[in-house]
Write an enzyme that holds these catalytic residues in place. Sequence first.
Site, PDB file in Angstrom:
ATOM      1  N   GLU A 505      38.798  43.582  43.337  1.00 29.44           N
ATOM      2  CA  GLU A 505      37.637  42.702  42.560  1.00 29.44           C
ATOM      3  C   GLU A 505      36.724  43.402  42.033  1.00 29.44           C
ATOM      4  OE1 GLU A 505      38.702  39.883  42.146  1.00 29.44           O
ATOM      5  OE2 GLU A 505      40.266  39.785  43.577  1.00 29.44           O
ATOM      6  N   HIS A 508      37.896  44.695  38.477  1.00 31.76           N
ATOM      7  CA  HIS A 508      37.765  43.785  37.629  1.00 31.76           C
ATOM      8  C   HIS A 508      36.397  43.804  37.093  1.00 31.76           C
ATOM      9  CE1 HIS A 508      41.730  42.145  37.891  1.00 31.76           C
ATOM     10  NE2 HIS A 508      41.466  41.524  39.348  1.00 31.76           N
TER      11      HIS A 508
END
Length: 713
Positions: A505, A508
């Site tokens: 994550e 991202h």
Amino acid sequence: MLKQALCAVVLAVFATSCSTTSDQCCTDSGSTNASTSRMKSLAEFQAQAAKFKNRLSLPQFETTTNEINATADATMASGNALLDTVGKLSPSKVNFDNTLGALDRLGHQVGSTMNRLFLIKETSTSEAVRDAATEAVKKLQEWAVGLDYREDVYKAVKGYADTKPKLAGEDAKLLEETMRDYRRAGLALPKAQRDEVERLRKELTGVSTDFDSNIAKIQKPMKFTKAELEGVPDSLLGAPGVKTGDDEYTVHINVTWQYLAIMEHAKREDIRKRVVTEQHSLAMKDNLPLVEKLLILRNQIATKLGYKNWADFQIEVKMAKDGATALEFEQKLKTGLQPKFDAELAEFRKLKAAETGDANAQIYLWDWRYFAEKLKEQKYTVDAEQLRVYFPMQRVLDGMFAIYQRIFGLKFERVEPPYKWIGDLQLWAVSDSKTGEPLGFFYLDMFPREGKFNHFAEFGLIDGKRLADGTYQRPVCSLVCNFPPPSADKPSLLTHQDVETIFHEFGHAMHTILTRAKYSRFAGTSVPGDFVEAPSQMLEAWVWDKKVLDSFAADYRDPSKKIPAEILGQLKASKYAIYGNHYRRQLSFGLMDLMLHTQITEANIKDAIPLANQTLSDTFLPVPEGTAMVAYLGHFVGYDAGYYGYAWADAIAADMATVFEKAPDGYLDANAGRRLREEIYAVGNSRDANVSIEKFLGRERSIEPFLKKIGVN
Ligand SMILES: [Zn+2]
């Protein structure tokens, strides 16, 4: 050597946290940072940003239902006004800025609002506010669909395109893709046909929403006796609401973890079979008619727009470009995996024969998870829980930040947020470590709470964009996490899987923040759907590397203790041991999705479910008779003709990881990181993904690293 080099980076940012061995000290690295070198204020970062012609701002969060409603109304009103201005332009007045530029400004405004409301919907502590945000997002989405069909705006943009302007690079891409969007919406068709496409699209949206809500509302309690659940762990049997009578346990098989606890541990085959059969029949009654409707509508829209089928329509805008390419990719993988898949099933059969005494035991759909678990226990003696002690949350965050700062040449500093939706919310500023240029912010919302989004994810808030005055709006995003809260005697301890997820994550977040794209349409993670996961999937490899882990992971009770290499090795081997099953199962969904969206039309709609089941059975294990799991496959809406993207991106991720694997400093190599930052993250979708990937690789793409990783010879 490696560790020391890393420590220098850690020391620069986390002042004292690296020199100490006490985890207690690490738990407050942010304030440590503040006390040793005063925490900079938001205004100071903003002043610094201005020197680089960057604009640094934070979202203005709505905190009441009234504010949310007012925001939604104001966004639609100002959006309509902006489009009115574009729509009124006479052909002699159109230029790049007042057509395409205006649309990108609108996209940025509306996008920022929707992102913010979306985050509020997932994180607000007030149920009323969450509900209002949910409604507002829905309203804005519906409104946004209609914008494609504003003929006045289309005429203005087309008027500009008809002047055949000489554009290059990102500008040319913006014109080309905007016109492509209009064509895909049907605007290039004669009026009657266009109206028909619009009507079909609206109908499709409605049916899609119904399909989703039928899945969301499914409740499937099944009752068992204690004897029937032999082997099932106390984590399920003792969970709240499960023991419902003297000898009665109620399991909700629509709740994934409960379903998995049975499939992985229930010793009785008849029970596993019953549960799989029920699970594969969920939502059938309500959703089977909708599956047919969706397939017909999608096929009608695609063919009216001049495509062979829905897969060609959906995939046109992705890396694969058409359905045939995606299908061929999946089929090749399926064939390549056959030997490994067969070998794994043979292992399972041996285990089943030993357990049941039946020398001819076969492996069915209801067996593979159970025997995969047995294989893990018996052959690899892996207990993932025992790794938790090496991953105290703050140590993981500090270590992960140090790694990302090092490989991308960045500096993270904590800032006091002017507004917090939750008390322990953290805000971090990201700057270039060499030049000091502020690049953006990320929030960190760490612990679970009632009504909060229940996994780990990165939420974009403000996209990057070059503004009209020449300054650059730097991005803001948020990481929403659910780390286990600390207890009285233990800090928050993560599983290895949690660590993998947060590395993913955070990738991202980097993709979002490091953008340099001129238009918000191309900024950050707005790359093709079959590529967007690749950089983050690649970063998962970091947490399987002993050197990387040793740079931060250590037993919280005695930080001189690092993860034993053999435990990590066993964990890795146990994952590899079922890659054949993992990927053949994934391919069964991907192929089913592509088959339905290339083969089914209104004329043969009655073949849809048999074709779906046949594809699932041929690719993985035969599905139970009379079932139709497509009715319960949430990805059938949203990932339609897109499920293949998981494997597609995985293949690119493995290929990209080789750049680090071959670099002098491995996964901590700053030159490779720099290239990732410049060739992938900074450009976003402002150029073709194929070009960006090849620039990063320094060669043509290859599927070999992926095949090797998953055991295809
Ligand atoms: Zn992801």
